[in-house]
Motif scaffolding. Structure first.
Motif, PDB file in Angstrom:
ATOM      1  N   ASP A  43       0.867  -1.169   0.000  1.00 34.74           N
ATOM      2  CA  ASP A  43       0.000   0.000   0.000  1.00 34.74           C
ATOM      3  C   ASP A  43       0.910   1.226   0.000  1.00 34.74           C
ATOM      4  O   ASP A  43       1.597   1.492   1.002  1.00 34.74           O
ATOM      5  CB  ASP A  43      -0.891  -0.007   1.250  1.00 34.74           C
ATOM      6  N   CYS A 228     -12.980  -3.260   9.122  1.00 33.48           N
ATOM      7  CA  CYS A 228     -12.142  -3.727   8.012  1.00 33.48           C
ATOM      8  C   CYS A 228     -11.868  -2.567   7.075  1.00 33.48           C
ATOM      9  O   CYS A 228     -12.784  -1.818   6.715  1.00 33.48           O
ATOM     10  CB  CYS A 228     -12.834  -4.863   7.268  1.00 33.48           C
ATOM     11  N   LEU A 230     -10.378  -2.622   3.786  1.00 33.70           N
ATOM     12  CA  LEU A 230      -9.893  -3.187   2.528  1.00 33.70           C
ATOM     13  C   LEU A 230     -10.759  -2.723   1.366  1.00 33.70           C
ATOM     14  O   LEU A 230     -11.951  -2.469   1.533  1.00 33.70           O
ATOM     15  CB  LEU A 230      -9.913  -4.713   2.595  1.00 33.70           C
ATOM     16  N   TRP A 234     -11.203  -6.853  -2.976  1.00 32.90           N
ATOM     17  CA  TRP A 234     -10.517  -7.958  -2.304  1.00 32.90           C
ATOM     18  C   TRP A 234     -11.587  -8.947  -1.795  1.00 32.90           C
ATOM     19  O   TRP A 234     -11.817  -9.073  -0.593  1.00 32.90           O
ATOM     20  CB  TRP A 234      -9.676  -7.440  -1.141  1.00 32.90           C
ATOM     21  N   SER A 237     -10.493 -11.889   0.653  1.00 32.61           N
ATOM     22  CA  SER A 237     -10.073 -11.355   1.953  1.00 32.61           C
ATOM     23  C   SER A 237     -11.283 -10.903   2.758  1.00 32.61           C
ATOM     24  O   SER A 237     -11.346 -11.095   3.976  1.00 32.61           O
ATOM     25  CB  SER A 237      -9.102 -10.184   1.762  1.00 32.61           C
ATOM     26  N   TRP A 238     -12.276 -10.296   2.065  1.00 31.51           N
ATOM     27  CA  TRP A 238     -13.495  -9.880   2.741  1.00 31.51           C
ATOM     28  C   TRP A 238     -14.273 -11.079   3.271  1.00 31.51           C
ATOM     29  O   TRP A 238     -14.819 -11.037   4.380  1.00 31.51           O
ATOM     30  CB  TRP A 238     -14.386  -9.065   1.792  1.00 31.51           C
ATOM     31  N   PRO A 312      -5.374  -9.107   6.794  1.00 29.42           N
ATOM     32  CA  PRO A 312      -4.997  -7.855   6.111  1.00 29.42           C
ATOM     33  C   PRO A 312      -6.034  -6.753   6.233  1.00 29.42           C
ATOM     34  O   PRO A 312      -5.724  -5.593   5.978  1.00 29.42           O
ATOM     35  CB  PRO A 312      -4.836  -8.308   4.651  1.00 29.42           C
ATOM     36  N   GLY A 313      -7.263  -7.104   6.604  1.00 30.04           N
ATOM     37  CA  GLY A 313      -8.288  -6.076   6.779  1.00 30.04           C
ATOM     38  C   GLY A 313      -8.103  -5.268   8.042  1.00 30.04           C
ATOM     39  O   GLY A 313      -8.598  -4.143   8.162  1.00 30.04           O
ATOM     40  N   TYR A 316      -1.729  -4.002   8.617  1.00 28.11           N
ATOM     41  CA  TYR A 316      -0.893  -3.904   7.425  1.00 28.11           C
ATOM     42  C   TYR A 316       0.526  -4.261   7.844  1.00 28.11           C
ATOM     43  O   TYR A 316       1.084  -3.637   8.752  1.00 28.11           O
ATOM     44  CB  TYR A 316      -0.918  -2.497   6.832  1.00 28.11           C
ATOM     45  N   ARG A 329      -4.561  -0.520  10.356  1.00 34.64           N
ATOM     46  CA  ARG A 329      -5.122   0.114   9.157  1.00 34.64           C
ATOM     47  C   ARG A 329      -6.122   1.227   9.498  1.00 34.64           C
ATOM     48  O   ARG A 329      -6.109   2.290   8.892  1.00 34.64           O
ATOM     49  CB  ARG A 329      -5.811  -0.935   8.292  1.00 34.64           C
TER      50      ARG A 329
END
Length: 425
Positions: A43, A228, A230, A234, A237-238, A312-313, A316, A329
């Motif tokens: 990112d 979250c 993101l 994604w 990932s969601w 990852p949500g 980072y 995040r």
């Protein structure tokens, strides 16, 4: 790596190397991939947050040296000796001259000295005032850290490595811990200096509320759950995040001894604990290596990095400068910290003062060189706006204007991008 060691790590790969030497390069790459730490999709905004503010760090250290020196006036030769510990090369005199808004250099009895400017001293005083005002916040942070630890004790040596991460002053052991004897005490069961610990004296239920729980309480009828951050694209990932978030939230202040190691409940608790730790930091970021030093105290898994990368949500994870760092995040909007601690605000003012001085220095240096060329009768080409050829300041539209442009949001953003780079001076 010795071939025998390779056999112990991966016997099949070892046999394959013997049978198929032409594919040696491929198999070594396969081996490295399987034993290396994978990383997230980068990112750019959050990567820029992790850029080393080398100049800020060095000047902050110089500031501390000056403050602690008798009469707060330091001989340049003394600073020169300290340059090695600051991991710097070159002349100390040239360095401090680059920041005339921060450091005042003067000659006395054929020797150069350095002291802080009036504006710099005003910032130092402001920082001390903020620290005094933030004392209740610091007490709360320290109590929360102890309440999350398994035995409600933390090693002083380990904690000292993180004191600036949480905004603790250098003298917090002397100034804060004894003052709040109803909450903290120093214990030393091992008898060695390295075994000294801070222990929680009394449990405060009002403090045993995480940032996630506090946010849920503000919204009536909402169960505690992780946010979250993101992109909607994604998809997978969601899906994983929703599945993870569907199970009940487990407070990091809960006694984890009743949870089974490796279970989903333990994972939920660990994610909540790292989230809470990051929420307590000034910059909402943490070195994973330093966090790993508290594996026993916070009952963290051995492969903490792998666990963080699974979410990852929420987190980072970056390997910028070969140092694994985790960021929260939700703490950032783009590259900008959302909720800035008063100490962070003061530190940013220091950065602005630094950059203003650097701008002034480069402008003066350019004009001096220009005048030298004119005196030598050199014919100049097309007129250009002033630029710093050493790349220490960015291209700026206000080079011909006054320094007021520094306080324009866009202009400040360009200055900070350069201020926090990792170029060697």
């Amino acid at each position: 790596m010795h071939m025998r060691n390779l056999y112990y790590l991966n016997p099949k790969l070892y046999d394959g190397l013997l049978l198929s030497l032409p594919s040696l390069q491929f198999q070594i790459q396969y081996f490295c991939r399987n034993f290396s730490l994978w990383s997230m999709k980068k990112d750019p905004d959050l990567e820029s947050v992790l850029s080393r503010n080398r100049r800020w760090i060095v000047n902050n250290q110089i500031k501390n040296i000056v403050i602690r020196y008798p009469n707060q006036v330091v001989p340049i030769r003394y600073l020169q000796k300290k340059f090695k510990t600051l991991d710097l090369q070159g002349r100390a005199l040239n360095w401090v001259k680059k920041y005339p808004c921060c450091f005042e250099v003067f000659l006395q009895h054929d020797e150069y000295y350095c002291r802080l400017t009036k504006r710099m001293m005003a910032l130092v005083e402001e920082e001390e005032t903020v620290k005094d005002m933030q004392e209740p916040v610091i007490v709360t942070r320290l109590a929360k850290l102890l309440m999350m630890s398994s035995n409600h004790r933390l090693n002083v040596v380990k904690l000292n490595e993180l004191k600036r991460t949480f905004g603790f002053s250098d003298d917090y052991l002397i100034r804060i811990v004894p003052k709040y004897s109803d909450l903290f005490r120093i214990v030393n069961h091992g008898g060695r200096r390295s075994s000294m610990e801070i222990e929680l004296v009394s449990w405060n239920s009002d403090l045993a509320v995480s940032a996630i729980e506090a946010s849920a309480r503000e919204q009536e009828g909402v169960e505690p759950c992780f946010p979250c951050s993101l992109p909607s694209t994604w998809v997978k990932s969601w899906e994983r995040f929703r599945e993870f978030n569907s199970t009940p939230y487990i407070s990091p202040y809960l006694d984890c001894r009743q949870l089974v190691e490796g279970s989903k409940e333990m994972e939920k608790r660990t994610v909540g604990l790292v989230h809470e730790l990051l929420s307590l930091t000034l910059w909402k970021k943490f070195s994973i290596l330093k966090l790993g030093h508290f594996r026993r105290e916070f009952a963290l898994p051995e492969k903490l990095n792998v666990l963080l990368l699974k979410h990852p949500g929420i987190f980072y994870v970056s390997n910028k400068y070969q140092i694994y760092t985790v960021l929260l995040r939700e703490g950032y909007k783009g590259s900008e910290l959302i909720d800035k601690d008063p100490l962070v605000v003061v530190k940013e003012k220091f950065g602005e003062l630094m950059q203003e001085g650097l701008h002034e220095y480069n402008r003066r240096h350019y004009l001096e060189n220009l005048e030298k060329k004119r005196r030598k009768g050199m014919v100049l080409g097309t007129h250009k706006k002033i630029k710093d050829r050493s790349s220490e300041i960015s291209d700026s539209e206000d080079q011909e204007d006054k320094l007021g442009g520094l306080f324009d949001p866009e202009e400040r953003k360009r200055f900070y991008k350069v201020l926090f780079d990792d170029d060697t001076p």
